[in-house]
Write an enzyme that holds these catalytic residues in place. Structure first.
Site, PDB file in Angstrom:
ATOM      1  N   LYS A 184     154.621  29.351 142.594  1.00 49.02           N
ATOM      2  CA  LYS A 184     154.929  28.798 140.772  1.00 49.02           C
ATOM      3  C   LYS A 184     154.047  30.479 139.843  1.00 49.02           C
ATOM      4  CE  LYS A 184     157.167  25.780 142.682  1.00 49.02           C
ATOM      5  NZ  LYS A 184     156.759  24.579 143.479  1.00 49.02           N
TER       6      LYS A 184
HETATM    7  C1  PLP Z   1     156.304  23.391 145.089  1.00 53.08           C
HETATM    8  C2  PLP Z   1     156.456  21.716 143.962  1.00 53.08           C
HETATM    9  C3  PLP Z   1     156.248  21.287 145.114  1.00 53.08           C
HETATM   10  C4  PLP Z   1     155.320  21.556 145.885  1.00 53.08           C
HETATM   11  O1  PLP Z   1     154.105  21.998 145.106  1.00 53.08           O
HETATM   12  P1  PLP Z   1     153.363  22.359 146.524  1.00 53.08           P
HETATM   13  O2  PLP Z   1     151.922  23.002 146.158  1.00 53.08           O
HETATM   14  O3  PLP Z   1     153.916  23.085 147.341  1.00 53.08           O
HETATM   15  O4  PLP Z   1     152.722  21.366 147.360  1.00 53.08           O
HETATM   16  C5  PLP Z   1     156.768  19.638 144.250  1.00 53.08           C
HETATM   17  N1  PLP Z   1     157.620  18.803 143.239  1.00 53.08           N
HETATM   18  C6  PLP Z   1     158.449  20.247 142.374  1.00 53.08           C
HETATM   19  C7  PLP Z   1     159.411  20.102 141.735  1.00 53.08           C
HETATM   20  C8  PLP Z   1     157.816  21.815 143.543  1.00 53.08           C
HETATM   21  O5  PLP Z   1     158.717  22.888 142.762  1.00 53.08           O
END
Ligand code: PLP
Length: 385
Positions: A184
Site C-alpha cells: 500500500k
Molecule cells: C489491502 C486491502 C484490504 C486489506 O488490508 P490489510 O491491511 O491487508 O488487511 C482491504 N481492502 C482493500 C480494497 C485492500 O486493497
C-alpha cells in the site's frame, strides 16, 4: 538491460525508519505504547480526522467498524464486487449480508447511480472502495446514505492521500479504514487504521480492538495507570504494535513524495500506452480529485493483444517483470456463489474488468529505466519477439 526481477511493488523504507524500529526494540516497549499513540496523532493531523485508531490491519478495521454496528441476521451492507476479498469477508464475519452494485467501466469504482436501487428495509451500511486510490463519487453516495440513514464505512485501503473535491479521504464523512500492508502507499509491515467522526462508534471500536477491556494495557503498567481492567464485551485482539508504528512514523512524512513519484509513473504509462489497441486505460472522472495511484491497472483487450490477461502476466514473468492481479470479482469466488447465489452475468462491468485487469509495476523507488524496461517488454511481447 538488466535481468534482475522487477516486482510490481516494493516498499521504500528509509534508514531513519529502520533506526526507529531498532530504537523501539531497545526501548523495552515493543507492543502498543507511546509510538502507536504518536502515529495515531500524526495520522489524525494528516487526515484532518478527530480520532484515529491504529490496528493490526485494514481487515481488522473493516471487521471492527462493522462489528460496532451490531448487525442483526439479515442486515445488509452494500458494496462492490471489484475489491479485495476482505471487504466482503468482514461483512459476513460481522453477521451481515453483502449486497453488491456493479462498478463503472472506467474507474472500476462502485456506480453510485445504482445505489438507491439496492437499498432495502434491511440495509444498514454502504461500503465504497476507492479503487487504486481514485475517490468514489462521495457527494451522491452520502446523499443516498443520509436519505436512508445508513452508515458509510469507506474501504480506504488504497486511498491514503486521495482527495475528493479538495477534501482528503479520512477528513470528512463517516468512517474510513486505511491499510499499511507493504504494497500500500505507506506501510507498517502489516497494519491499518480506522477514523470515524462518530464518537460512540470510535469508543466501541477502541473497546473491541483490545479484548473488550476498558483500559489499554500500556496504561495499566505505566506509573499512573490502574492495575485493574474490566471486560465489558468480548473483544478482538487487533491492536497495532509500537514496532509497526515506528515504521509508520517515518512513512507518513514521505507519503506526499511517494504519491508524487507514483503519479509521474502512472502518467507516463497513460501517455505511452494511449494508442495501443491492446489496452483500455483507466478513465478519469470529471469531478475534482487527486488520485493516490496505489495501483496502475489497465485492461487487456485479448483480441488485439492475441493473448488473455493470464498469458500476459506469465509472459511478463518470463521476462523477469512482476505484475499483479487486483482483483478477480469477489462474487465469483466459490463461497460467495454458493452462500449468496451470485452468478456470472450478475455484474457485467466487474466481470469484464475481473477477466482483463492487470497491475503494472508501480512503486516510488521505480526508476525511469525500470519503466522503460516494462514498456519495452510489453511492446516486444505483442510483436512476438
Ligand atoms: C489491502 C486491502 C484490504 C486489506 O488490508 P490489510 O491491511 O491487508 O488487511 C482491504 N481492502 C482493500 C480494497 C485492500 O486493497
Amino acid at each position: 538491460m538488466t535481468d534482475e526481477f522487477l516486482p510490481f511493488s516494493r516498499p521504500s523504507i528509509s534508514r531513519e525508519a529502520i533506526d526507529e524500529v531498532v530504537a523501539c526494540l531497545q526501548s523495552g516497549w515493543i507492543t502498543t505504547g507511546p509510538r502507536v499513540k504518536k502515529f495515531e496523532e500524526a495520522l489524525a493531523a494528516y487526515l484532518g480526522a478527530p480520532r484515529v485508531l491504529a490496528l493490526s490491519s485494514a481487515t481488522a478495521g473493516l471487521h471492527l467498524a462493522l462489528a460496532a454496528l451490531d448487525l442483526e441476521p439479515g442486515d445488509e451492507v452494500i458494496t462492490t464486487p471489484m475489491t479485495f476479498a476482505a471487504t466482503l469477508n468482514t461483512i459476513v464475519l460481522a453477521g451481515g449480508k453483502p449486497v453488491l452494485v456493479d462498478v463503472e467501466p472506467g474507474t472500476y469504482n462502485m456506480d453510485v447511480r445504482q445505489l438507491s436501487g439496492a437499498v432495502t428495509s434491511r440495509t444498514r451500511a454502504i461500503m465504497p472502495v476507492h479503487f487504486a486510490g481514485m475517490p468514489v463519487d462521495m457527494d451522491p453516495l452520502y446523499a443516498v446514505a443520509a436519505s436512508h440513514r445508513l452508515h458509510v464505512i469507506e474501504d480506504a485501503a488504497h486511498a491514503i492521500g486521495t482527495e475528493y473535491r479538495g477534501r482528503r479521504i479520512g477528513g470528512f464523512g463517516d468512517t474510513q479504514v486505511f491499510s499499511f500492508h507493504p504494497n500500500k502507499n505507506i506501510t507498517t509491515g502489516e497494519g491499518g487504521a480506522v477514523t470515524t467522526r462518530n464518537p460512540e462508534l470510535a469508543d466501541r471500536i477502541a473497546l473491541l480492538r483490545f479484548h473488550g477491556m476498558d483500559r489499554e494495557a500500556w496504561n495499566r503498567f505505566g506509573k499512573t495507570g490502574n492495575q485493574h481492567y474490566e471486560i465489558v464485551t468480548p473483544g478482538y485482539k487487533y491492536n497495532m504494535m509500537d514496532m509497526q508504528a515506528a515504521l509508520g512514523l517515518h512513512q507518513l512524512p514521505a507519503l506526499e513524495s511517494f504519491i508524487h513519484r507514483r503519479t509521474e509513473i502512472a502518467r507516463r504509462y497513460q501517455e505511452q500506452l494511449a494508442d495501443w489497441p491492446q489496452w483500455t486505460l483507466p478513465a478519469t472522472p470529471d469531478y475534482p480529485h487527486r488520485h493516490a495511484w496505489h495501483l496502475y491497472t489497465p485492461l487487456i483487450n485479448p483480441q488485439a493483444a492475441g493473448m488473455d490477461r493470464d498469458a500476459f502476466m506469465q509472459k511478463m514473468k518470463e521476462r523477469n517483470i512482476g505484475t499483479g492481479l487486483h482483483y478477480r470479482a469477489v462474487h465469483l469466488y466459490p463461497y460467495y456463489r454458493d452462500r449468496f447465489g451470485f452468478r456470472r452475468g450478475d455484474f457485467p462491468n466487474a466481470e469484464s474488468i475481473s477477466d482483463r485487469i492487470v497491475s503494472l509495476p508501480l512503486f516510488p523507488a521505480m526508476t525511469d529505466s525500470d519503466q522503460e524496461r516494462v514498456l519495452a517488454a510489453m511492446s516486444g511481447l505483442f510483436q512476438g519477439t
